[in-house]
Design a protein around this motif. Structure first.
Motif, PDB file in Angstrom:
ATOM      1  N   PRO A  27       0.836  -1.208   0.000  1.00  0.00           N
ATOM      2  CA  PRO A  27       0.000   0.000   0.000  1.00  0.00           C
ATOM      3  C   PRO A  27       0.870   1.258   0.000  1.00  0.00           C
ATOM      4  CG  PRO A  27       0.019  -0.991   2.164  1.00  0.00           C
ATOM      5  CD  PRO A  27       0.730  -1.946   1.253  1.00  0.00           C
ATOM      6  N   LEU A  28       0.389   2.271  -0.678  1.00  0.00           N
ATOM      7  CA  LEU A  28       1.098   3.537  -0.770  1.00  0.00           C
ATOM      8  C   LEU A  28       0.457   4.593   0.126  1.00  0.00           C
ATOM      9  CD1 LEU A  28       1.707   3.670  -4.609  1.00  0.00           C
ATOM     10  CD2 LEU A  28       3.274   2.918  -2.830  1.00  0.00           C
ATOM     11  N   TYR A  29      -0.304   4.140   1.128  1.00  0.00           N
ATOM     12  CA  TYR A  29      -0.967   5.047   2.058  1.00  0.00           C
ATOM     13  C   TYR A  29      -0.921   4.422   3.438  1.00  0.00           C
ATOM     14  CZ  TYR A  29      -4.619   1.635   1.213  1.00  0.00           C
ATOM     15  OH  TYR A  29      -5.308   0.460   1.090  1.00  0.00           O
ATOM     16  N   MET A  30      -1.175   5.245   4.430  1.00  0.00           N
ATOM     17  CA  MET A  30      -1.199   4.739   5.797  1.00  0.00           C
ATOM     18  C   MET A  30      -2.495   3.956   6.006  1.00  0.00           C
ATOM     19  SD  MET A  30       1.571   5.672   7.316  1.00  0.00           S
ATOM     20  CE  MET A  30       1.176   5.457   9.032  1.00  0.00           C
ATOM     21  N   PRO A  31      -2.426   2.767   6.590  1.00  0.00           N
ATOM     22  CA  PRO A  31      -3.656   2.004   6.832  1.00  0.00           C
ATOM     23  C   PRO A  31      -4.513   2.682   7.891  1.00  0.00           C
ATOM     24  CG  PRO A  31      -1.785   0.923   7.846  1.00  0.00           C
ATOM     25  CD  PRO A  31      -1.241   2.063   7.030  1.00  0.00           C
ATOM     26  N   LYS A  32      -5.812   2.429   7.841  1.00  0.00           N
ATOM     27  CA  LYS A  32      -6.729   3.007   8.817  1.00  0.00           C
ATOM     28  C   LYS A  32      -6.512   2.334  10.170  1.00  0.00           C
ATOM     29  CE  LYS A  32     -10.294   4.098   5.460  1.00  0.00           C
ATOM     30  NZ  LYS A  32     -11.668   3.853   5.006  1.00  0.00           N
TER      31      LYS A  32
END
Length: 65
Positions: A27-32
């Motif tokens: 993933p290229l984003y912070m996980p929730k």
């Protein structure tokens, strides 16, 4: 002569390692963050009243020799 050969080997290993890390999937984003538990379960794990602090032991008189 040996130092330049070692330098070339070191540089080539460094570049190979850097290129091996390119394109790693993920993933290229912070996980929730995970969902919070219900309020009843959170309050049950915490004590309602904090325990009384324990008084320090009395100081012992110094013995004279």
């Amino acid at each position: 002569m040996k130092s330049t050969l070692a330098l070339y080997i070191g540089i080539s290993l460094f570049i190979s390692g850097m290129l091996a890390g390119c394109g790693q999937p993920g993933p290229l984003y912070m996980p929730k963050p995970p969902a919070k538990p219900p309020a009843a379960a959170a309050s049950a794990s915490q004590p309602a009243i904090a325990p009384a602090p324990v008084p320090p032991p009395p100081a012992l008189p110094a013995t004279q020799q």
